[in-house]
Motif scaffolding. Structure first.
Motif, PDB file in Angstrom:
ATOM      1  N   GLU A   1       2.911  -4.406   2.420  1.00  0.00           N
ATOM      2  CA  GLU A   1       1.764  -4.778   1.602  1.00  0.00           C
ATOM      3  C   GLU A   1       0.888  -3.561   1.289  1.00  0.00           C
ATOM      4  N   GLY A   2       0.763  -2.648   2.246  1.00  0.00           N
ATOM      5  CA  GLY A   2      -0.035  -1.446   2.028  1.00  0.00           C
ATOM      6  C   GLY A   2       0.527  -0.586   0.912  1.00  0.00           C
TER       7      GLY A   2
ATOM      8  N   ALA B   1       2.603  -1.700  -1.514  1.00  0.00           N
ATOM      9  CA  ALA B   1       2.527  -2.482  -2.750  1.00  0.00           C
ATOM     10  C   ALA B   1       1.121  -2.454  -3.344  1.00  0.00           C
ATOM     11  N   GLU B   2       0.107  -2.488  -2.485  1.00  0.00           N
ATOM     12  CA  GLU B   2      -1.270  -2.449  -2.959  1.00  0.00           C
ATOM     13  C   GLU B   2      -1.659  -1.046  -3.425  1.00  0.00           C
ATOM     14  N   ALA B   3      -1.176  -0.018  -2.717  1.00  0.00           N
ATOM     15  CA  ALA B   3      -1.566   1.357  -3.048  1.00  0.00           C
ATOM     16  C   ALA B   3      -1.099   1.751  -4.433  1.00  0.00           C
TER      17      ALA B   3
ATOM     18  N   HIS C   1      -3.238   0.383  -7.242  1.00  0.00           N
ATOM     19  CA  HIS C   1      -4.682   0.590  -7.139  1.00  0.00           C
ATOM     20  C   HIS C   1      -5.173   1.417  -8.330  1.00  0.00           C
TER      21      HIS C   1
ATOM     22  N   GLN D   1       3.382  -2.208 -11.242  1.00  0.00           N
ATOM     23  CA  GLN D   1       3.552  -3.577 -10.755  1.00  0.00           C
ATOM     24  C   GLN D   1       5.014  -3.884 -10.486  1.00  0.00           C
TER      25      GLN D   1
ATOM     26  N   SER E   1       5.740  -2.303  -7.197  1.00  0.00           N
ATOM     27  CA  SER E   1       5.053  -3.078  -6.164  1.00  0.00           C
ATOM     28  C   SER E   1       5.816  -4.353  -5.833  1.00  0.00           C
TER      29      SER E   1
ATOM     30  N   ALA F   1      -3.040   0.324   4.956  1.00  0.00           N
ATOM     31  CA  ALA F   1      -3.190   0.281   3.494  1.00  0.00           C
ATOM     32  C   ALA F   1      -4.150   1.360   3.017  1.00  0.00           C
ATOM     33  N   ARG F   2      -5.268   1.529   3.719  1.00  0.00           N
ATOM     34  CA  ARG F   2      -6.242   2.559   3.332  1.00  0.00           C
ATOM     35  C   ARG F   2      -5.620   3.945   3.461  1.00  0.00           C
TER      36      ARG F   2
ATOM     37  N   ARG G   1      -2.993   4.593   0.717  1.00  0.00           N
ATOM     38  CA  ARG G   1      -3.628   4.852  -0.578  1.00  0.00           C
ATOM     39  C   ARG G   1      -4.227   6.260  -0.624  1.00  0.00           C
TER      40      ARG G   1
END
Length: 230
Positions: free
Chosen positions: A52-53, A55-57, A60, A104, A107, A218-219, A222
């Motif tokens: 998830e980290g 995929a989100e990064a 962003h 996307q 991701s 995740a942070r 990113r």
């Protein structure tokens, strides 16, 4: 009397073809392999948060802005998983990411890919595998980076991590690390991020970042991507 062709003449067409294919490969600003820990120490929750980290990064806005700020406005990215000696596996093949839509797609592929079967902590084999992927990438870029994320030190590699790192650096590849220090496995009294600094990272501008909790991954991912892309 038979006359054998000169060696240079015999292989010239193949050499010209290989060079032409390399020049024809689409150019991007960065080739990036995300080498993720899928060993036995990564439980289902930590594995999910890693996926998830990533995929989100990649979707962003700050990451997309960093990609757009570079000359070619695109990167190429692939994801592997590692653990078993000789068992590093490509789980998401190369994707060109240059806008929100292509980000996307990558991701979604990260979230959908099944987990590979891994054990132990063969970081050296992971680096060697990622370097081979970069060498065979269907894109070309001056900047080439391997991200190694994990929660334990190098163990039971066919090729030791420092040796694999040095070989990759000699090919013009930078290796960065993301040490997941959640009750981290250490070697002796050496903290995990120090082990990564000594044995994993290498190349111009190489660095190691630390995720101190599962949800901090995740942070950290990113921030790591932003630093590499920018």
């Amino acid at each position: 009397m038979l006359k054998w062709p000169r060696r240079g003449v015999l292989f010239a067409p193949a050499l010209i073809s290989a060079a032409a294919q390399a020049q024809a490969a689409p150019e991007v600003d960065l080739l990036l392999v995300l080498a993720m820990d899928a060993s036995g120490s990564i439980d289902a929750d930590e594995f999910r948060l890693q996926r998830e980290g990533i995929a989100e990064a990649i979707i962003h806005p700050a990451v997309l802005a960093a990609i757009a700020a570079n000359p070619r406005r695109a990167i190429a990215i692939a994801m592997t998983e590692w653990g078993s000696p000789g068992g590093a596996a490509l789980v998401v093949d190369w994707h060109r990411v240059g806008d929100a839509a292509s980000a996307q797609v990558f991701s979604n592929a990260v979230l959908a890919a099944p987990r590979s079967r891994q054990s132990y902590n063969a970081i050296g084999d992971a680096i060697s595998h990622a370097a081979a992927l970069i060498a065979a990438a269907p894109f070309r870029a001056n900047e080439r980076v391997i991200d190694v994320a994990g929660d334990g030190p190098d163990m039971r590699s066919n090729i030791l991590a420092p040796d694999a790192r040095d070989a990759a650096v000699a090919q013009g590849i930078t290796i960065n690390g993301l040490a997941i220090e959640i009750a981290p496995v250490t070697r002796g009294n050496e903290p995990l991020h120090v082990h990564y600094e000594r044995n994993v990272m290498g190349g111009p501008g190489a660095f190691v970042m630390v995720a101190e909790t599962r949800r901090d991954f995740a942070r950290a991912m990113r921030a790591k991507m932003l630093r590499e892309i920018a």
